[in-house]
Motif scaffolding. Structure first.
Motif, PDB file in Angstrom:
ATOM      1  N   UNK A  10       1.843  -0.122   4.603  1.00 29.26           N
ATOM      2  CA  UNK A  10       1.191  -0.180   3.295  1.00 29.26           C
ATOM      3  C   UNK A  10       1.278  -1.577   2.698  1.00 29.26           C
ATOM      4  N   UNK A  11       2.445  -2.194   2.795  1.00 28.43           N
ATOM      5  CA  UNK A  11       2.630  -3.546   2.260  1.00 28.43           C
ATOM      6  C   UNK A  11       1.755  -4.551   2.995  1.00 28.43           C
ATOM      7  N   UNK A  12       1.639  -4.387   4.304  1.00 28.41           N
ATOM      8  CA  UNK A  12       0.795  -5.302   5.076  1.00 28.41           C
ATOM      9  C   UNK A  12      -0.676  -5.128   4.711  1.00 28.41           C
ATOM     10  N   UNK A  13      -1.084  -3.882   4.483  1.00 27.35           N
ATOM     11  CA  UNK A  13      -2.473  -3.622   4.082  1.00 27.35           C
ATOM     12  C   UNK A  13      -2.750  -4.242   2.719  1.00 27.35           C
ATOM     13  N   UNK A  14      -1.817  -4.111   1.795  1.00 25.00           N
ATOM     14  CA  UNK A  14      -1.981  -4.711   0.461  1.00 25.00           C
ATOM     15  C   UNK A  14      -2.067  -6.230   0.580  1.00 25.00           C
ATOM     16  N   UNK A  19      -5.510 -11.201   0.747  1.00 25.00           N
ATOM     17  CA  UNK A  19      -6.073 -12.323   1.497  1.00 25.00           C
ATOM     18  C   UNK A  19      -7.593 -12.252   1.527  1.00 25.00           C
ATOM     19  N   UNK A  20      -8.118 -11.039   1.690  1.00 30.01           N
ATOM     20  CA  UNK A  20      -9.573 -10.880   1.701  1.00 30.01           C
ATOM     21  C   UNK A  20     -10.183 -11.232   0.351  1.00 30.01           C
ATOM     22  N   UNK A  21      -9.520 -10.842  -0.720  1.00 31.12           N
ATOM     23  CA  UNK A  21     -10.016 -11.187  -2.057  1.00 31.12           C
ATOM     24  C   UNK A  21     -10.016 -12.697  -2.257  1.00 31.12           C
TER      25      UNK A  21
END
Length: 70
Positions: A10-14, A19-21
């Protein structure tokens, strides 16, 4: 252990979403700001090329006039 792995994912996805933003924001900056300045620079270069072309055409006209009428 599985719960810990799920939390880590979950932390990696966040982090990836952040990064994408950031990448999206940088792309918007390039589109809006940098491309405007590049276009402005090209417009200035084009004006100079038109001015030089008109001066060459004028000199050609003077040369033809001098050749025909002395």
């Amino acid at each position: 252990m599985a719960e810990n792995l799920g939390r880590k994912n979950e932390l990696e996805i966040i982090e990836l979403r952040g990064d994408l933003k950031l990448l999206n924001q940088k792309l918007d900056t390039i589109k809006t700001n940098d491309l405007y300045h590049i276009q402005k620079s090209l417009d200035g270069s084009q004006r100079v090329m038109w001015a030089v072309g008109l001066m060459v055409l004028g000199q050609l006209g003077v040369a033809i006039k001098s050749a025909l009428w002395g």
